[in-house]
Design a protein around this motif. Structure first.
Motif, short mmCIF file in Angstrom:
data_model
loop_
_atom_site.label_atom_id
_atom_site.label_comp_id
_atom_site.label_asym_id
_atom_site.label_seq_id
_atom_site.Cartn_x
_atom_site.Cartn_y
_atom_site.Cartn_z
N ALA A 199 0.71 -1.34 -0.09
CA ALA A 199 0.00 0.02 -0.06
C ALA A 199 0.87 1.21 0.07
CB ALA A 199 -0.89 0.03 1.17
N GLY A 202 -0.62 7.34 0.05
CA GLY A 202 -2.03 8.05 -0.35
C GLY A 202 -3.14 7.35 0.32
N SER A 203 -3.30 6.09 0.15
CA SER A 203 -4.54 5.17 0.69
C SER A 203 -4.28 4.91 2.16
CB SER A 203 -4.38 3.97 0.04
OG SER A 203 -3.22 3.29 0.12
N MET A 204 -3.23 5.50 2.79
CA MET A 204 -2.93 5.22 4.34
C MET A 204 -3.22 6.39 5.24
SD MET A 204 -2.75 1.82 4.56
CE MET A 204 -1.61 1.44 5.95
N GLU A 205 -3.53 7.60 4.72
CA GLU A 205 -3.57 8.79 5.46
C GLU A 205 -4.63 8.74 6.60
OE1 GLU A 205 -4.34 12.18 3.29
OE2 GLU A 205 -2.61 11.78 1.67
N LYS A 236 -0.03 12.45 7.67
CA LYS A 236 0.28 13.08 6.18
C LYS A 236 1.50 13.39 6.13
CE LYS A 236 -1.86 15.55 2.42
NZ LYS A 236 -2.82 16.45 2.04
N ASN A 280 -6.10 -4.86 7.87
CA ASN A 280 -7.07 -4.74 6.93
C ASN A 280 -8.45 -4.83 7.35
OD1 ASN A 280 -9.24 -4.65 4.60
ND2 ASN A 280 -7.40 -4.53 3.39
#
Length: 325
Positions: A199, A202-205, A236, A280
Motif C-alpha cells: 500500500a 496516499g491510501s493510508m492517510e 500525512k 485491513n
C-alpha cells in the motif's frame, strides 16, 4: 570538515538531503533479480549536502542539534515518564503467541556498545529490520518466540545482514535491511511469519498503525523485559514536515510518519527496526507497512518516522527469493 552527528535520536535533513534520497531511490522498483549488490555504507558531511559556503544552513543545523541534545538530557532526567509502560509509551504488553512474528535483534558492532532493535520474521530464515541496527556488525543474534525476557527464554540464532545498497548511515536514507539466520526457525504458536504491504502513503492517510518494541524501561538498561505494542495514527507527509519544520527536520523519501503526543504515545531507543503493521478491516489480514527508523525524543510531540516497505519490495524479493506480499 565538520561532520553531522549520526543517527541516535534523529537525523537532521534539509531539502538537499531529501532530493538526494529521491534520486537514490528513484528507480528502485525497476530493479530485477540478480542486479542487487551490497555496497559500502555511505556517509555525507554537511558541506557535501549544503556546500561549504552555506554558513546559514550549517548554523541552523548546528542549532537544531544543540536543541536535540538538550531534549535528550531532559529526557534522561525524567525516566519515570518512560518507565510507566516501557519504552513503547502508552502501550500494552503483548501476550504469548500474539504478534509472534516479532523478534529481538542484538548486534555487536566492531566498536561501541551492543545495539538492540526489533524485527519481523518474513520466513523461517529471513528477518526484516532497519539498516542502522546492523550496519558495521561483527555479529548479529536474533531472538524469536518470547514476549518476555527474550534473551533468556527466546530461541536464538546467529544471522548475517544484507543491507540495502543505497543506505546512507548518517542520514538514515534507505534505512532497511534483511537478516538471514544460520538455521531455520520452527514455526508454531510462538513463532510465526508475516507478509509485507504494498500500500502507498496516499491510501493510508490517518490510518491506525501498530508498532512494537522491546525497548528498556529506563536509560540504564540495554534490553526491556517485555514486548509492548502501541497504536498510532499515520500522519500525512506534508503535515509531518510542517510539524518538524521548527526542528529543521525533513524525513527522507520513502518514509512515513507516526503521530505522537507528549509523554503518552510513541517509541524510543531499543524499538528501532520493529515492524509497523496495518490490519485491513475488510479481510482482517495484518501486514508490515514499514519499520521504525527515527524519532525526535522519546516523549516529545514530534512525529517519528518509519521506512515504507512498498518501495523496496523488488529488492526484498530478489534478495530472499520469497513471495513476501
Amino acid at each position: 570538515m565538520r561532520t553531522f552527528l549520526a543517527i541516535g535520536l534523529s537525523v537532521i535533513l534539509l531539502a538537499h538531503a531529501s532530493a538526494l534520497a529521491t534520486n537514490q531511490s528513484k528507480n528502485e522498483t525497476e530493479k530485477v533479480e540478480g542486479q542487487f549488490e551490497e555496497s559500502g555504507i555511505k556517509e555525507y558531511t554537511l558541506e557535501e549536502l549544503l556546500g561549504e559556503d552555506n554558513v546559514t544552513g550549517i548554523a541552523a543545523l548546528e542549532a537544531a542539534n544543540e536543541k536535540r541534545e538538550k531534549m535528550k538530557e531532559e529526557e534522561s532526567s525524567a525516566t519515570t515518564v518512560a518507565s510507566s509502560s516501557g519504552r513503547i509509551l502508552g502501550g500494552t504488553a503483548v501476550t504469548e503467541g500474539q504478534h509472534a512474528y516479532n523478534v529481538l535483534v542484538v548486534t555487536v558492532p566492531y566498536s561501541g556498545s551492543d545495539i538492540t532493535c526489533g524485527g519481523a520474521l518474513l520466513s523461517t530464515q529471513w528477518v526484516l529490520t532497519a539498516a542502522q541496527c546492523v550496519a558495521g556488525a561483527s555479529s548479529i543474534t536474533v531472538y524469536a518466540g518470547a514476549v518476555g525476557t527474550p534473551v533468556d527464554s527466546g530461541t536464538s540464532k546467529s544471522a548475517t545482514a544484507k543491507i540495502h545498497p543505497k543506505f546512507v548511515r548518517n542520514f538514515a536514507l534507505n534505512d532497511i535491511a534483511l537478516l538471514k539466520t544460520a538455521t531455520p526457525y520452527t514455526l508454531g504458536s510462538l513463532i510465526s511469519t508475516i507478509k509485507l504491504s504494498t500500500a502507498g502513503t496516499g491510501s493510508m492517510e490517518n490510518a491506525q498503525l501498530r508498532t512494537f518494541g522491546f525497548g528498556p524501561e529506563n536509560n540504564d538498561a540495554a534490553i526491556g523485559e517485555t514486548l509492548n505494542f502501541v497504536d498510532m495514527s499515520n500522519v500525512k507527509k506534508a503535515t509531518c514536515l510542517s510539524l518538524t519544520a521548527d526542528f529543521f527536520v525533513v524525513y527522507p523519501a520513502n518514509t512515513g510518519c507516526l503521530s505522537t503526543a507528549v509523554a503518552t504515545k510513541g517509541w524510543c531507543f531499543g524499538d528501532t527496526g520493529s515492524p509497523v503493521v496495518y490490519t485491513n478491516d475488510g479481510d482482517s489480514s495484518t501486514k508490515v507497512y514499514g519499520v521504525n527508523s527515527q524519532f525526535l525524543g522519546c516523549s516529545s510531540s514530534y512525529p517519528s518516522s518509519y521506512t515504507l516497505v512498498g518501495p523496496y519490495i523488488a529488492w526484498i524479493k530478489a534478495t530472499t527469493k520469497l513471495t513476501v506480499t
